[in-house]
Motif scaffolding. Structure first.
Motif, PDB file in Angstrom:
ATOM      1  N   ASN A  34       0.996  -0.951  -0.025  1.00 19.22           N
ATOM      2  CA  ASN A  34       0.012   0.084   0.078  1.00 19.22           C
ATOM      3  C   ASN A  34       0.669   1.320  -0.196  1.00 19.22           C
ATOM      4  O   ASN A  34       2.105   1.395   0.026  1.00 19.22           O
ATOM      5  CB  ASN A  34      -0.980   0.010   0.964  1.00 19.22           C
ATOM      6  N   GLY A  81       1.283   3.502   2.329  1.00 18.10           N
ATOM      7  CA  GLY A  81       1.792   4.053   3.478  1.00 18.10           C
ATOM      8  C   GLY A  81       2.995   3.212   3.534  1.00 18.10           C
ATOM      9  O   GLY A  81       4.108   3.868   4.046  1.00 18.10           O
ATOM     10  N   GLU A  82       3.210   1.816   3.100  1.00 10.74           N
ATOM     11  CA  GLU A  82       4.313   1.303   2.971  1.00 10.74           C
ATOM     12  C   GLU A  82       5.508   1.910   2.202  1.00 10.74           C
ATOM     13  O   GLU A  82       6.530   1.915   2.344  1.00 10.74           O
ATOM     14  CB  GLU A  82       4.136  -0.116   2.623  1.00 10.74           C
ATOM     15  N   ARG A 131      -3.725   8.833   0.665  1.00 10.33           N
ATOM     16  CA  ARG A 131      -4.173   7.311   0.685  1.00 10.33           C
ATOM     17  C   ARG A 131      -3.340   6.364   1.359  1.00 10.33           C
ATOM     18  O   ARG A 131      -3.177   5.341   0.613  1.00 10.33           O
ATOM     19  CB  ARG A 131      -4.816   7.206  -0.710  1.00 10.33           C
ATOM     20  N   PRO A 132      -2.946   6.388   2.623  1.00 10.77           N
ATOM     21  CA  PRO A 132      -1.851   5.459   2.800  1.00 10.77           C
ATOM     22  C   PRO A 132      -2.290   3.762   2.837  1.00 10.77           C
ATOM     23  O   PRO A 132      -1.373   3.026   2.521  1.00 10.77           O
ATOM     24  CB  PRO A 132      -1.502   5.670   4.172  1.00 10.77           C
ATOM     25  N   SER A 133      -3.730   3.563   3.157  1.00  9.43           N
ATOM     26  CA  SER A 133      -4.104   2.443   3.202  1.00  9.43           C
ATOM     27  C   SER A 133      -4.532   1.745   1.685  1.00  9.43           C
ATOM     28  O   SER A 133      -4.882   0.507   1.551  1.00  9.43           O
ATOM     29  CB  SER A 133      -5.238   2.344   4.192  1.00  9.43           C
ATOM     30  N   ASP A 134      -4.525   2.781   0.713  1.00 11.77           N
ATOM     31  CA  ASP A 134      -4.649   2.248  -0.642  1.00 11.77           C
ATOM     32  C   ASP A 134      -3.766   1.258  -1.203  1.00 11.77           C
ATOM     33  O   ASP A 134      -2.811   1.359  -1.125  1.00 11.77           O
ATOM     34  CB  ASP A 134      -5.067   3.302  -1.485  1.00 11.77           C
ATOM     35  N   PRO A 135      -4.342   0.020  -1.743  1.00  9.26           N
ATOM     36  CA  PRO A 135      -3.572  -1.055  -2.281  1.00  9.26           C
ATOM     37  C   PRO A 135      -2.623  -0.372  -3.516  1.00  9.26           C
ATOM     38  O   PRO A 135      -3.326   0.364  -4.252  1.00  9.26           O
ATOM     39  CB  PRO A 135      -4.313  -2.194  -2.766  1.00  9.26           C
TER      40      PRO A 135
END
Length: 255
Positions: free
Chosen positions: A37, A39-40, A70-74
């Motif tokens: 994602n 965030g990573e 949008r850190p959690s978006d894949p």
């Protein structure tokens, strides 16, 4: 014998739910780390920007900033592996009317493209691998009539990487768009070397040969080939298709 096998215009496309990046925490050479994602992605850039090529660090930082909301978006990555192209020159020694041994030298090129999307840009990475191979094959003649010959064969091959490289392009739009350009701005990064593994394979097949002239023969030799997994993170057509049908054809000179 001179042979060719491969259809460069065809291949296989796959979509992964992760992005493959260089593992700077390990060897700093191979793309063995997966990011799932945005965030990573931002954490990765913040941690290793100082170890990247300056151009790569600049572009990846811009991508991270543009997707910070949008850190959690894949993240997904589309892969397209072209079917390998192989050229081969080989020599055949005939023990008797039925049995013969073949060896020689082959050259194979494997091309792959990897694409990932951001809010305002597209990352496109092109990988090119070049291999030199040493085949060893045993052939048994089933039938020989006038100018025709039918045979079966089996053997193994080792391929050594002679060169591997990748080039990354970033296609910008939105806030990074520069006036005066057409629809986007494309900037390549510096080339990165790819450490490809040695490749072993085994194969079996059948062939037919036709005598064109007293010492010149045309042949067609479909064969099933299995590429033994290497454990390397380098992805190619062969990692997606370890078992493959190839259709070599060429010319044999006899004396």
């Amino acid at each position: 014998m001179l042979a060719y096998a491969g259809l460069p215009s065809t291949g296989i496309s796959v979509v992964d739910n992760f992005l493959t990046v260089v593992d700077y925490a390990s060897d700093g050479q191979t793309r063995s780390k997966r990011i799932y994602n945005w965030g990573e992605y931002m954490d990765y850039v913040n941690s290793y920007a100082s170890e990247m090529d300056s151009i790569e660090a600049s572009h990846m930082s811009q991508i991270a900033i543009s997707n910070a909301g949008r850190p959690s978006d894949p993240i997904t990555e589309r892969k397209h592996h072209e079917r390998p192209s192989t050229f081969e020159i080989s020599f055949n020694y005939r023990f008797n009317k039925q049995w013969s041994l073949t060896t020689g030298l082959s050259y194979t090129q494997l091309n792959s493209t990897f694409e990932s999307d951001g809010n305002t840009m597209l990352t496109q990475r092109t990988q090119r691998l070049h291999y030199a191979g040493l085949p060893l094959k045993l052939t048994y003649t089933l039938l020989e009539r006038r100018r025709w010959q039918l045979y079966v064969s089996g053997g193994l091959q080792v391929e050594v990487p002679v060169r591997g490289s990748e080039t990354t392009h970033y296609l910008y739009a939105g806030p990074y768009y520069e006036a005066g350009q057409a629809d986007s701005l494309i900037q390549p990064t510096a080339h990165r070397a790819v450490q490809a593994p040695w490749q072993w394979s085994v194969h079996a097949g059948a062939g037919v040969q036709y005598q064109l002239l007293p010492h010149v023969n045309a042949y067609f030799e479909p064969r099933l080939q299995y590429y033994i997994p290497t454990g390397s993170p380098v992805e190619t057509y062969r990692t997606e298709h370890p078992l493959d049908l190839s259709l070599p054809f060429g010319i044999r000179f006899t004396w």
